[in-house]
Design a protein around this motif. Structure first.
Motif, mmCIF file in Angstrom:
data_model
loop_
_atom_site.group_PDB
_atom_site.id
_atom_site.type_symbol
_atom_site.label_atom_id
_atom_site.label_comp_id
_atom_site.label_asym_id
_atom_site.label_seq_id
_atom_site.Cartn_x
_atom_site.Cartn_y
_atom_site.Cartn_z
ATOM 1 N N GLN A 150 5.006 15.325 -4.733
ATOM 2 C CA GLN A 150 5.418 14.197 -4.953
ATOM 3 C C GLN A 150 4.672 13.428 -5.987
ATOM 4 O O GLN A 150 5.286 12.702 -6.797
ATOM 5 C CB GLN A 150 5.286 13.166 -3.749
ATOM 6 C CG GLN A 150 6.418 13.695 -2.852
ATOM 7 C CD GLN A 150 6.101 13.071 -1.125
ATOM 8 O OE1 GLN A 150 5.014 12.801 -1.103
ATOM 9 N NE2 GLN A 150 7.212 12.634 -0.467
ATOM 10 N N ALA A 151 3.445 13.688 -6.217
ATOM 11 C CA ALA A 151 2.601 13.120 -7.172
ATOM 12 C C ALA A 151 3.015 13.509 -8.644
ATOM 13 O O ALA A 151 2.933 12.824 -9.624
ATOM 14 C CB ALA A 151 1.062 13.331 -7.007
ATOM 15 N N LYS A 152 3.321 14.789 -8.591
ATOM 16 C CA LYS A 152 3.770 15.464 -9.999
ATOM 17 C C LYS A 152 5.047 14.740 -10.358
ATOM 18 O O LYS A 152 5.376 14.536 -11.345
ATOM 19 C CB LYS A 152 3.843 17.017 -9.974
ATOM 20 C CG LYS A 152 2.603 17.760 -9.771
ATOM 21 C CD LYS A 152 2.518 19.147 -9.824
ATOM 22 C CE LYS A 152 3.079 19.630 -11.226
ATOM 23 N NZ LYS A 152 3.138 21.173 -11.177
ATOM 24 N N GLN A 153 5.778 14.499 -9.602
ATOM 25 C CA GLN A 153 7.222 14.151 -9.727
ATOM 26 C C GLN A 153 7.123 12.458 -10.229
ATOM 27 O O GLN A 153 7.629 12.182 -11.259
ATOM 28 C CB GLN A 153 8.154 14.124 -8.645
ATOM 29 C CG GLN A 153 9.554 13.709 -9.008
ATOM 30 C CD GLN A 153 10.326 14.582 -10.018
ATOM 31 O OE1 GLN A 153 10.129 15.870 -9.873
ATOM 32 N NE2 GLN A 153 10.657 14.051 -11.208
ATOM 33 N N ILE A 154 6.247 11.716 -9.468
ATOM 34 C CA ILE A 154 6.019 10.549 -10.025
ATOM 35 C C ILE A 154 5.302 10.386 -11.497
ATOM 36 O O ILE A 154 6.076 9.805 -12.222
ATOM 37 C CB ILE A 154 5.085 9.712 -8.956
ATOM 38 C CG1 ILE A 154 5.847 9.596 -7.601
ATOM 39 C CG2 ILE A 154 4.479 8.588 -9.499
ATOM 40 C CD1 ILE A 154 5.151 9.047 -6.360
ATOM 41 N N GLN A 182 -2.755 12.640 -5.574
ATOM 42 C CA GLN A 182 -3.184 11.160 -4.811
ATOM 43 C C GLN A 182 -4.395 11.113 -4.818
ATOM 44 O O GLN A 182 -5.207 12.033 -4.529
ATOM 45 C CB GLN A 182 -2.113 11.015 -3.732
ATOM 46 C CG GLN A 182 -2.556 9.270 -3.331
ATOM 47 C CD GLN A 182 -1.732 9.185 -2.137
ATOM 48 O OE1 GLN A 182 -1.337 10.085 -1.234
ATOM 49 N NE2 GLN A 182 -1.250 7.972 -1.749
ATOM 50 N N LEU A 183 -5.275 10.006 -5.203
ATOM 51 C CA LEU A 183 -6.527 9.866 -5.276
ATOM 52 C C LEU A 183 -6.595 8.229 -4.486
ATOM 53 O O LEU A 183 -6.468 7.305 -5.231
ATOM 54 C CB LEU A 183 -6.942 9.469 -6.426
ATOM 55 C CG LEU A 183 -8.668 9.498 -6.557
ATOM 56 C CD1 LEU A 183 -9.399 10.850 -5.928
ATOM 57 C CD2 LEU A 183 -9.081 9.246 -7.916
ATOM 58 N N GLY A 184 -7.142 8.224 -3.259
ATOM 59 C CA GLY A 184 -6.966 7.082 -2.503
ATOM 60 C C GLY A 184 -5.594 6.520 -2.260
ATOM 61 O O GLY A 184 -4.574 7.385 -2.438
ATOM 62 N N MET A 225 1.074 -1.153 -0.194
ATOM 63 C CA MET A 225 0.039 -0.038 0.055
ATOM 64 C C MET A 225 0.730 1.238 -0.038
ATOM 65 O O MET A 225 1.937 1.165 0.855
ATOM 66 C CB MET A 225 -0.930 -0.041 1.303
ATOM 67 C CG MET A 225 -1.933 1.334 1.452
ATOM 68 S SD MET A 225 -3.018 0.860 2.543
ATOM 69 C CE MET A 225 -2.461 1.977 3.781
ATOM 70 N N ALA A 226 0.544 2.121 -0.760
ATOM 71 C CA ALA A 226 1.421 3.615 -1.016
ATOM 72 C C ALA A 226 0.833 4.371 0.102
ATOM 73 O O ALA A 226 -0.096 4.052 0.785
ATOM 74 C CB ALA A 226 0.861 4.296 -2.386
ATOM 75 N N GLU A 227 2.119 5.316 0.755
ATOM 76 C CA GLU A 227 1.740 5.976 1.829
ATOM 77 C C GLU A 227 0.948 7.434 1.129
ATOM 78 O O GLU A 227 1.241 7.468 -0.247
ATOM 79 C CB GLU A 227 3.135 6.292 2.428
ATOM 80 C CG GLU A 227 3.982 6.956 1.653
ATOM 81 C CD GLU A 227 5.615 6.993 2.098
ATOM 82 O OE1 GLU A 227 6.119 8.081 2.105
ATOM 83 O OE2 GLU A 227 5.966 5.872 2.558
ATOM 84 N N LYS A 228 0.749 8.099 2.103
ATOM 85 C CA LYS A 228 0.264 9.488 1.655
ATOM 86 C C LYS A 228 1.217 10.206 0.973
ATOM 87 O O LYS A 228 2.529 10.375 1.573
ATOM 88 C CB LYS A 228 -0.316 10.297 2.900
ATOM 89 C CG LYS A 228 -0.915 11.516 2.609
ATOM 90 C CD LYS A 228 -2.243 11.411 1.996
ATOM 91 C CE LYS A 228 -2.942 12.865 2.026
ATOM 92 N NZ LYS A 228 -3.371 13.405 0.714
ATOM 93 N N ILE A 229 1.156 10.926 -0.090
ATOM 94 C CA ILE A 229 2.114 11.583 -0.906
ATOM 95 C C ILE A 229 1.405 12.986 -1.115
ATOM 96 O O ILE A 229 0.324 13.334 -1.276
ATOM 97 C CB ILE A 229 2.444 10.815 -2.089
ATOM 98 C CG1 ILE A 229 1.398 10.670 -3.065
ATOM 99 C CG2 ILE A 229 3.292 9.718 -1.996
ATOM 100 C CD1 ILE A 229 1.676 10.426 -4.427
ATOM 101 N N THR A 230 2.602 14.139 -1.193
ATOM 102 C CA THR A 230 2.049 15.289 -1.425
ATOM 103 C C THR A 230 1.791 15.566 -2.976
ATOM 104 O O THR A 230 2.307 14.872 -3.884
ATOM 105 C CB THR A 230 3.122 16.327 -0.814
ATOM 106 O OG1 THR A 230 4.362 16.167 -1.928
ATOM 107 C CG2 THR A 230 3.716 16.233 0.414
ATOM 108 N N GLU A 231 1.317 16.720 -3.293
ATOM 109 C CA GLU A 231 1.051 16.915 -4.476
ATOM 110 C C GLU A 231 2.324 17.135 -5.330
ATOM 111 O O GLU A 231 2.439 16.670 -6.598
ATOM 112 C CB GLU A 231 0.135 18.395 -4.703
ATOM 113 C CG GLU A 231 -0.005 18.770 -6.099
ATOM 114 C CD GLU A 231 -0.681 20.143 -6.220
ATOM 115 O OE1 GLU A 231 -0.773 20.628 -7.323
ATOM 116 O OE2 GLU A 231 -1.526 20.527 -5.253
#
Length: 151
Positions: free
Chosen positions: A9-13, A86-88, A1-7
């Protein structure tokens, strides 16, 4: 399960996946492409939704799209993340602009794409995308021709 990520971090992924996919096309690296896109994979253009069900279909779609890129003389295939979140616990949704250039000259207007990433077996993969291009644009036709070869 993925941990909570910031916006951020989401953009970088999201951007990292885009870069790996672009590199895969130019390096003719189907394995890198497979590592970034999950099968089954849903993709849509304006008005049409399709699905790649097998890795054989993915290979053909990859080859056809790559052939079109090189055939029309694309020297730079640029995808730039415009936003992601992140969504969910195991999904990221985001958007990006896609540009195709030949030696600094645009071959067509940039277009938007929205994609959903999912954490699968510990890594982020693209599971679906919506492309703001017509179903008859060369980009859409190239990818679809390959995917439909093995149907």
């Amino acid at each position: 399960m993925a941990e909570k990520i910031t916006e951020v971090q989401a953009k970088q992924i999201y951007q990292d996946l885009l870069d790996r996919i672009c590199d895969a096309y130019f390096d003719n690296d189907i394995e890198a492409f497979k590592a970034a896109l999950h099968v089954p994979h849903s993709y849509a253009t304006e008005g049409e939704e399709r699905q790649i069900q097998t890795y054989d279909q993915m290979r053909e779609a990859f080859d056809c799209f790559r052939d079109y890129l090189t055939g029309v003389g694309v020297t730079h295939f640029i995808r730039t993340c415009t936003g992601a979140m992140q969504l969910g616990h195991d999904k990221i949704i985001g958007g990006h602009m896609t540009e195709t250039l030949r030696d600094g000259t645009r071959l067509r207007q940039p277009y938007e794409v929205w994609a959903t990433l999912q954490m699968i077996h510990g890594k982020w993969m693209v599971i679906s995308s919506e492309n703001a291009i017509s179903d008859t644009s060369w980009q859409a036709l190239a990818f679809r021709q390959g995917a439909e070869k093995v149907n």
